[in-house]
Design a protein around this motif. Structure first.
Motif, PDB file in Angstrom:
ATOM      1  N   GLY A   1       0.829  -1.206   0.000  1.00  0.00           N
ATOM      2  CA  GLY A   1       0.000   0.000   0.000  1.00  0.00           C
ATOM      3  C   GLY A   1       0.857   1.248   0.000  1.00  0.00           C
ATOM      4  N   PHE A   2       1.873   1.251   0.870  1.00  0.00           N
ATOM      5  CA  PHE A   2       2.821   2.369   0.894  1.00  0.00           C
ATOM      6  C   PHE A   2       3.491   2.514  -0.466  1.00  0.00           C
ATOM      7  CE2 PHE A   2       3.159   2.932   5.580  1.00  0.00           C
ATOM      8  CZ  PHE A   2       3.094   4.316   5.552  1.00  0.00           C
ATOM      9  N   GLY A   3       3.864   1.396  -1.043  1.00  0.00           N
ATOM     10  CA  GLY A   3       4.515   1.396  -2.352  1.00  0.00           C
ATOM     11  C   GLY A   3       3.625   2.016  -3.414  1.00  0.00           C
ATOM     12  N   SER A   4       2.338   1.688  -3.372  1.00  0.00           N
ATOM     13  CA  SER A   4       1.412   2.254  -4.346  1.00  0.00           C
ATOM     14  C   SER A   4       1.305   3.757  -4.186  1.00  0.00           C
ATOM     15  CB  SER A   4       0.026   1.636  -4.186  1.00  0.00           C
ATOM     16  OG  SER A   4       0.040   0.333  -4.674  1.00  0.00           O
ATOM     17  N   LEU A   5       1.267   4.175  -2.922  1.00  0.00           N
ATOM     18  CA  LEU A   5       1.183   5.602  -2.629  1.00  0.00           C
ATOM     19  C   LEU A   5       2.410   6.330  -3.175  1.00  0.00           C
ATOM     20  CD1 LEU A   5      -1.056   6.867  -0.873  1.00  0.00           C
ATOM     21  CD2 LEU A   5       0.624   7.033   0.953  1.00  0.00           C
ATOM     22  N   LEU A   6       3.592   5.781  -2.880  1.00  0.00           N
ATOM     23  CA  LEU A   6       4.832   6.451  -3.278  1.00  0.00           C
ATOM     24  C   LEU A   6       5.027   6.416  -4.791  1.00  0.00           C
ATOM     25  CD1 LEU A   6       7.273   5.293  -0.453  1.00  0.00           C
ATOM     26  CD2 LEU A   6       5.959   7.412  -0.621  1.00  0.00           C
ATOM     27  N   THR A   7       4.854   5.241  -5.403  1.00  0.00           N
ATOM     28  CA  THR A   7       5.031   5.179  -6.858  1.00  0.00           C
ATOM     29  C   THR A   7       3.951   6.013  -7.549  1.00  0.00           C
ATOM     30  OG1 THR A   7       3.759   3.123  -6.915  1.00  0.00           O
ATOM     31  CG2 THR A   7       6.144   2.907  -6.929  1.00  0.00           C
TER      32      THR A   7
ATOM     33  N   LEU B   1      11.410  11.736  -5.296  1.00  0.00           N
ATOM     34  CA  LEU B   1      10.655  10.497  -5.132  1.00  0.00           C
ATOM     35  C   LEU B   1      10.681   9.682  -6.430  1.00  0.00           C
ATOM     36  CD1 LEU B   1       8.853   8.859  -3.236  1.00  0.00           C
ATOM     37  CD2 LEU B   1       6.904  10.163  -4.083  1.00  0.00           C
ATOM     38  N   THR B   2      10.494  10.389  -7.545  1.00  0.00           N
ATOM     39  CA  THR B   2      10.560   9.723  -8.851  1.00  0.00           C
ATOM     40  C   THR B   2      11.939   9.099  -9.052  1.00  0.00           C
ATOM     41  OG1 THR B   2       9.134  11.524  -9.588  1.00  0.00           O
ATOM     42  CG2 THR B   2       9.970  10.033 -11.288  1.00  0.00           C
ATOM     43  N   ASN B   3      12.980   9.814  -8.627  1.00  0.00           N
ATOM     44  CA  ASN B   3      14.335   9.271  -8.752  1.00  0.00           C
ATOM     45  C   ASN B   3      14.525   8.015  -7.914  1.00  0.00           C
ATOM     46  OD1 ASN B   3      14.984  11.317 -10.490  1.00  0.00           O
ATOM     47  ND2 ASN B   3      15.897  12.623  -8.916  1.00  0.00           N
ATOM     48  N   ILE B   4      13.988   8.034  -6.685  1.00  0.00           N
ATOM     49  CA  ILE B   4      14.093   6.846  -5.820  1.00  0.00           C
ATOM     50  C   ILE B   4      13.443   5.640  -6.501  1.00  0.00           C
ATOM     51  CG2 ILE B   4      13.236   5.801  -3.676  1.00  0.00           C
ATOM     52  CD1 ILE B   4      13.589   8.540  -2.357  1.00  0.00           C
ATOM     53  N   CYS B   5      12.339   5.887  -7.181  1.00  0.00           N
ATOM     54  CA  CYS B   5      11.626   4.798  -7.858  1.00  0.00           C
ATOM     55  C   CYS B   5      12.346   4.328  -9.115  1.00  0.00           C
ATOM     56  CB  CYS B   5      10.212   5.238  -8.218  1.00  0.00           C
ATOM     57  SG  CYS B   5       9.183   5.580  -6.793  1.00  0.00           S
ATOM     58  N   GLY B   6      13.418   5.017  -9.486  1.00  0.00           N
ATOM     59  CA  GLY B   6      14.170   4.609 -10.671  1.00  0.00           C
ATOM     60  C   GLY B   6      13.730   5.338 -11.928  1.00  0.00           C
ATOM     61  N   GLY B   7      13.018   6.438 -11.758  1.00  0.00           N
ATOM     62  CA  GLY B   7      12.592   7.224 -12.923  1.00  0.00           C
ATOM     63  C   GLY B   7      11.101   7.108 -13.169  1.00  0.00           C
ATOM     64  N   TYR B   8      10.643   7.914 -14.090  1.00  0.00           N
ATOM     65  CA  TYR B   8       9.209   8.064 -14.372  1.00  0.00           C
ATOM     66  C   TYR B   8       8.592   6.770 -14.884  1.00  0.00           C
ATOM     67  CZ  TYR B   8       5.034  10.173 -16.509  1.00  0.00           C
ATOM     68  OH  TYR B   8       3.757  10.493 -16.875  1.00  0.00           O
ATOM     69  N   GLU B   9       9.235   6.181 -15.896  1.00  0.00           N
ATOM     70  CA  GLU B   9       8.645   4.987 -16.500  1.00  0.00           C
ATOM     71  C   GLU B   9       8.741   3.785 -15.573  1.00  0.00           C
ATOM     72  OE1 GLU B   9       9.388   4.587 -20.633  1.00  0.00           O
ATOM     73  OE2 GLU B   9       8.519   6.593 -20.842  1.00  0.00           O
TER      74      GLU B   9
ATOM     75  N   ALA C   1       8.627   3.949 -12.341  1.00  0.00           N
ATOM     76  CA  ALA C   1       7.601   4.150 -11.305  1.00  0.00           C
ATOM     77  C   ALA C   1       6.237   3.690 -11.817  1.00  0.00           C
ATOM     78  CB  ALA C   1       7.542   5.619 -10.894  1.00  0.00           C
ATOM     79  N   ARG C   2       5.964   3.957 -13.099  1.00  0.00           N
ATOM     80  CA  ARG C   2       4.678   3.548 -13.673  1.00  0.00           C
ATOM     81  C   ARG C   2       4.551   2.019 -13.674  1.00  0.00           C
ATOM     82  NH1 ARG C   2       2.084   2.822 -19.044  1.00  0.00           N
ATOM     83  NH2 ARG C   2      -0.012   3.669 -18.907  1.00  0.00           N
ATOM     84  N   LEU C   3       5.654   1.350 -14.057  1.00  0.00           N
ATOM     85  CA  LEU C   3       5.646  -0.120 -14.075  1.00  0.00           C
ATOM     86  C   LEU C   3       5.473  -0.681 -12.655  1.00  0.00           C
ATOM     87  CD1 LEU C   3       5.973  -2.792 -15.586  1.00  0.00           C
ATOM     88  CD2 LEU C   3       8.448  -2.548 -15.348  1.00  0.00           C
ATOM     89  N   GLU C   4       6.211  -0.089 -11.694  1.00  0.00           N
ATOM     90  CA  GLU C   4       6.103  -0.552 -10.303  1.00  0.00           C
ATOM     91  C   GLU C   4       4.675  -0.385  -9.790  1.00  0.00           C
ATOM     92  OE1 GLU C   4      10.673   0.936  -9.751  1.00  0.00           O
ATOM     93  OE2 GLU C   4       9.074   2.036  -8.717  1.00  0.00           O
ATOM     94  N   HIS C   5       4.084   0.759 -10.115  1.00  0.00           N
ATOM     95  CA  HIS C   5       2.707   1.036  -9.697  1.00  0.00           C
ATOM     96  C   HIS C   5       1.769  -0.032 -10.261  1.00  0.00           C
ATOM     97  CE1 HIS C   5      -0.014   3.936  -7.881  1.00  0.00           C
ATOM     98  NE2 HIS C   5      -0.807   3.887  -8.923  1.00  0.00           N
TER      99      HIS C   5
END
Lengths: 256, 225
Positions: free
Chosen positions: B147-153, B166-174, B176-180
């Motif tokens: 749930g936290f992951g969904s919120l952050l991504t 935050l986007t950088n932590i997720c590894g970038g924009y695209e 983050a979209r895949l992780e979400h």
């Protein structure tokens, strides 16, 4: 876990409690369903907004206030080396780009001042200003993105050069294509961001027709829908100017 | 005949559990309306597409096509409810001490394995447990992190300029979209297993999530709680 032993009477009591709990449960399901039905049958927000139920639009407008608080013109979008840019920038939509009615030789940028006077600028007038490059990850509201290289002049430089301080003190900028088929409204802080440019080159060459020749907007803090191609008129106001996609139910602000 | 009442789920837990159900459903549904506009994910081996997210018949049967604006509107309204409910749940779990039943302990991996073997009818004896067994502890703790992951991504995709770190932590924009997206696939899998387990666990267990207690008749003392 806490547990208790109960006699026959006690067992009855808990049976009743269980029944009441289920009753409340079903009532809540009914209430949730009724709430949903209410929401999706609310009138759509019309006028310069539209397309989605009013309560949703209200929350989106509150969201905008939250994000305006987050927003700072100092938050720059990440830039890339020119070599990272796509050789062929994706084209998505041709609204307001009708070739037959458009006469490129007659084109002038029209800026409507608050006094009512209109400023006419040729492409050469604009090219005389300081040129900057913006290489960034262009984001479409559909969900795709692409690193692209654009060049032009800062919108904020244009404000300074042509003495539009009175206009830039207002809340919104409106832009329209020459045929007025496509139009956007943008909040002033976003348009004054230093990476927002009036762009006349893509990949170091003049903009192709389908990318909005001769001049388009590049505003990296917004989704592509706000990057109006082929600017005809620019005006300023304190109320939201009409916005093509907001009328079709999209968020007005769409800030990144 | 004596009857035992075992108090299992607190009122707050039950409310937040059931509020989450429609809210998450709306989030996943509106998320699909958004995803449709750029539906690029698929599982491939070589040139063979194994799973396409999503096939045409799937979109059509759920009336998903051409509703991007609507999807965004619902998603960015109901996300607040999802977030508030999640934060309330986490705060409640910490303050009430319920976390003791939920967080995985030292024996969690060994016991989870035993639970799985038991559920698959390979092992006769289920390991001793308090409110939740080890596999449940793992699953219910993991789902909170998801749930936290969904919120952050989600915020990383939503505001990639203003919250760029935050986007950088997720590894970038695209990324983050895949992780979400993958997290959402995770919820759906969680949901399927959850439903099967609830059906298998039976009435008493289900009642506890609504009324809060289990009723155990004297002759079924040994029954798994």
């Amino acid at each position: 876990m806490q547990e208790i032993q109960v006699d026959k009477e006690g067992a009855k009591k808990y049976k009743r409690k269980s029944l009441i709990a289920f009753l409340i449960f079903f009532i809540m399901i009914g209430a949730a369903w009724a709430g949903w039905k209410w929401l999706v049958t609310q009138p759509l927000d019309n006028g310069i907004k539209g397309g989605i139920p009013k309560p949703l639009r209200k929350v989106l407008d509150i969201n905008e206030e939250v994000y305006s608080g987050l927003y700072s013109t100092k938050h720059l979008i990440k830039e890339y080396p020119k070599s990272a840019a796509a050789k062929k920038a994706r084209v998505n939509g041709n609204l307001g780009l009708d070739e037959e009615t458009f006469d490129a030789s007659q084109w002038k940028l029209q800026i409507v001042k608050s006094s009512g006077d209109t400023l006419f600028l040729t492409l050469d007038d604009i090219k005389k200003m300081n040129k900057i490059d913006v290489v960034f990850n262009f984001k479409c509201i559909e969900g795709w993105s692409q690193i692209t290289w654009w060049s032009g002049v800062r919108f904020s430089d244009l404000i300074k050069k042509y003495g539009l301080e009175k206009e830039s003190a207002m809340k919104f900028v409106g832009m329209k294509t020459p045929d007025e088929e496509y139009y956007v409204g943008i909040d002033m802080p976003s348009i004054l961001q230093p990476q927002t440019i009036l762009c006349y080159e893509l990949n170091g060459k003049p903009l192709p027709m389908n990318q909005g020749y001769p001049l388009r907007l590049i505003i990296p803090v917004k989704y592509g829908v706000k990057h109006l191609k082929r600017i005809g008129t620019i005006d300023f106001s304190n109320t939201r100017p009409p916005d093509y996609w907001a009328e079709k139910g999209y968020d007005y602000y769409t800030g990144l | 005949m004596s009857v035992k009442i075992v108090f299992k789920h607190k009122l707050a837990t039950r409310w937040m559990h059931w509020v989450n159900f429609p809210v998450l459903t709306i989030m996943i549904w509106s998320g699909m309306l958004i995803y449709w506009a750029n539906d690029i994910y698929e599982v491939k081996i070589g040139n063979t597409v194994l799973v396409k997210f999503f096939p045409e018949w799937f979109y059509k049967s759920l009336h998903i096509p051409y509703r991007l604006s609507e999807g965004m509107a619902f998603h960015f309204v109901f996300m607040w409810l999802f977030m508030i409910n999640g934060l309330l749940y986490v705060s409640y779990t910490i303050i009430s001490g319920e976390w003791r039943y939920l967080l995985p302990n030292k024996r969690v991996f060994k016991e989870s394995w035993q639970v799985i073997l038991h559920d698959l009818h390979i092992r006769k004896q289920a390991p001793d447990q308090l409110k939740y067994n080890a596999a449940q502890r793992l699953a219910y703790t993991m789902i909170i992190f998801m749930g936290f992951g969904s919120l952050l991504t989600g915020f990383a995709i939503y505001k990639p300029v203003q919250i760029q770190w935050l986007t950088n932590i997720c590894g970038g924009y695209e990324a983050a979209r895949l992780e979400h997206f993958l997290l959402t696939v995770g919820y759906v899998l969680f949901f399927l297993i959850h439903i099967i387990q609830v059906i298998l666990a039976g009435w008493n267990n289900f009642r506890a999530m609504i009324a809060g207690f289990e009723v155990i008749k004297g002759d079924s003392q040994s029954k798994k709680i």
